[in-house]
Motif scaffolding. Structure first.
Motif, PDB file in Angstrom:
ATOM      1  N   LEU A 140       0.968  -1.303   0.218  1.00  0.00           N
ATOM      2  CA  LEU A 140      -0.023   0.199  -0.001  1.00  0.00           C
ATOM      3  C   LEU A 140       0.879   1.149  -0.062  1.00  0.00           C
ATOM      4  N   ASP A 141       0.344   2.448  -0.469  1.00  0.00           N
ATOM      5  CA  ASP A 141       1.046   3.513  -0.706  1.00  0.00           C
ATOM      6  C   ASP A 141       0.128   4.683  -0.152  1.00  0.00           C
ATOM      7  N   GLY A 142      -1.016   4.609   0.750  1.00  0.00           N
ATOM      8  CA  GLY A 142      -1.430   5.483   1.180  1.00  0.00           C
ATOM      9  C   GLY A 142      -3.024   5.805   0.563  1.00  0.00           C
ATOM     10  N   GLY A 143      -3.742   6.332   1.341  1.00  0.00           N
ATOM     11  CA  GLY A 143      -5.292   6.616   0.713  1.00  0.00           C
ATOM     12  C   GLY A 143      -6.381   5.806   1.210  1.00  0.00           C
ATOM     13  N   GLY A 144      -7.306   5.570   0.241  1.00  0.00           N
ATOM     14  CA  GLY A 144      -8.330   4.750   0.875  1.00  0.00           C
ATOM     15  C   GLY A 144      -8.363   3.344   0.185  1.00  0.00           C
ATOM     16  N   VAL A 145      -8.972   2.384   0.962  1.00  0.00           N
ATOM     17  CA  VAL A 145      -9.224   1.077   0.223  1.00  0.00           C
ATOM     18  C   VAL A 145     -10.907   0.793   0.426  1.00  0.00           C
ATOM     19  N   LEU A 146     -11.284   0.088  -0.317  1.00  0.00           N
ATOM     20  CA  LEU A 146     -12.540  -0.687  -0.420  1.00  0.00           C
ATOM     21  C   LEU A 146     -12.414  -2.426   0.053  1.00  0.00           C
ATOM     22  N   THR A 147     -13.310  -2.596   0.752  1.00  0.00           N
ATOM     23  CA  THR A 147     -13.353  -4.087   0.923  1.00  0.00           C
ATOM     24  C   THR A 147     -14.960  -4.568   0.808  1.00  0.00           C
ATOM     25  N   HIS A 148     -14.728  -5.880   0.835  1.00  0.00           N
ATOM     26  CA  HIS A 148     -16.337  -6.449   0.659  1.00  0.00           C
ATOM     27  C   HIS A 148     -16.384  -7.735   1.382  1.00  0.00           C
ATOM     28  N   CYS A 149     -17.542  -8.102   1.897  1.00  0.00           N
ATOM     29  CA  CYS A 149     -17.941  -8.880   3.007  1.00  0.00           C
ATOM     30  C   CYS A 149     -17.199  -8.689   4.184  1.00  0.00           C
ATOM     31  N   ASN A 150     -17.060  -9.630   4.911  1.00  0.00           N
ATOM     32  CA  ASN A 150     -16.256  -9.847   6.227  1.00  0.00           C
ATOM     33  C   ASN A 150     -15.057 -10.701   6.337  1.00  0.00           C
TER      34      ASN A 150
END
Length: 338
Positions: free
Chosen positions: A137-147
């Motif tokens: 990773l290099d900073g910023g936002g992430v999106l994830t799905h389910c758990n």
């Protein structure tokens, strides 16, 4: 308390010596209720009913189910194992854990040691995957799905473990979680974990993902896996495939995080993965209340397959595969490696 421990406070599977205590994930986030299972059949039913879910946690629970069978009636061990195998067909961790337990025999004390080893190894693997994934990773936002967090594993999590590590290292400023219909694992479970562990998080409707990507607010999509085929094709919660397509279109990176027990080198590609179809009624209402007109029908696959060509990195405790394909998978996961 370390920065990582500060963001890792949940455990969902507890062995109590004569029973398995499972945090009932159907009741989260409003009730933290544990269900005690005293037989392999009760564990199998808990897996089937989604009391416990998430590929690694399913495998761990099944291992303890074998222990219960050995304690209760060693002569019925084979039948108990078959019952556990039939509880969920897609997650390969279930079969892997049961195969490992069958290799031990019927001695209850030896089976306890093996089940505990499976659980301990999963937690260690999750910490290692968190470290490896966060390094990408290099900073910023992430999106994830389910758990894919502590609720779905022995603790810390797979994809959510990378997010925990990334946030602790200052490499993530914002997490977005898709709601994950029809069981709302993202809304009920992932948000529960992120809020409880003080990680900045925003819930989005599943259908808002592409719009979010176009906004520039996220740089990575980070998901787990229930089975990874020999060519890198990956089965995960329904909706993952469309996220991968949208991520590629918008120039985002797509990461799959899963322990090596999720890799199934005997499955040639994604077309050979058995996709579980659940009761259509799950789509026809929310929280037990029907929302669709009587007479309506539904189709309810609960997993889909993301082609390896749409995946930028597969992260396991053994290492990272960039741009996975059959040759890269073979190099890391061929029998005898690692």
């Amino acid at each position: 308390m370390s920065e990582l421990d500060r963001h890792d406070t949940i455990r969902a599977v507890h062995w109590r010596g004569d029973r398995l205590s499972l945090l009932d994930q159907r009741r989260l986030p409003f009730e933290e209720t544990f269900i005690d299972c005293r037989s392999a059949a009760e564990v199998a039913q808990a897996i089937k009913d989604l009391v416990v879910r998430g590929a690694p946690a399913i495998g761990i629970a099944a291992a303890w189910g074998v222990v219960l069978a050995a304690q209760n009636d060693p002569l019925a061990l084979d039948q108990a194992t078959r019952t556990l195998r039939a509880s969920r067909p897609t997650a390969v961790n279930l079969m892997w854990a049961l195969d490992r337990m069958q290799g031990i025999g019927s001695d209850a004390a030896a089976l306890v040691r093996e089940a505990q080893a499976i659980q301990d190894e999963d937690l260690a693997a999750n910490r290692r995957m968190g470290e490896l994934g966060a390094a990408l990773l290099d900073g910023g936002g992430v999106l994830t799905h389910c758990n894919t967090g502590s609720l779905a594993t022995a603790g810390f999590g797979t994809a959510l473990g990378v997010i925990r590590s990334g946030y602790a290292a200052g490499k993530i400023s914002q997490v977005y979680a898709g709601e994950t219909r029809p069981w709302l694992q993202g809304a009920r479970l992932t948000m529960y974990e992120l809020v409880r562990d003080a990680i900045p998080a925003k819930l989005i409707a599943d259908s808002a993902a592409a719009h979010l990507m176009r906004s520039g607010a996220v740089q990575w999509v980070i998901v787990g896996a229930d089975r990874i085929a020999a060519n890198g094709d990956t089965a995960n919660k329904i909706g993952t495939y469309q996220l991968a397509i949208a991520a590629r279109h918008h120039g985002l990176k797509f990461m799959v995080v899963a322990p090596s027990s999720t890799v199934d080198m005997a499955t040639v590609d994604g077309s050979a993965i058995d996709i579980e179809l659940r009761d259509p009624q799950e789509l026809l209402g929310i929280g037990g209340r029907r929302t669709v007109v009587d007479g309506a029908q539904a189709w309810n696959p609960v997993f889909d397959v993301t082609p390896a060509s749409l995946i930028d990195a597969i992260v396991t405790e053994r290492g990272v595969i960039h741009h996975p394909d059959r040759h890269a998978m073979q190099a890391l996961f061929a029998p005898g490696h690692g």
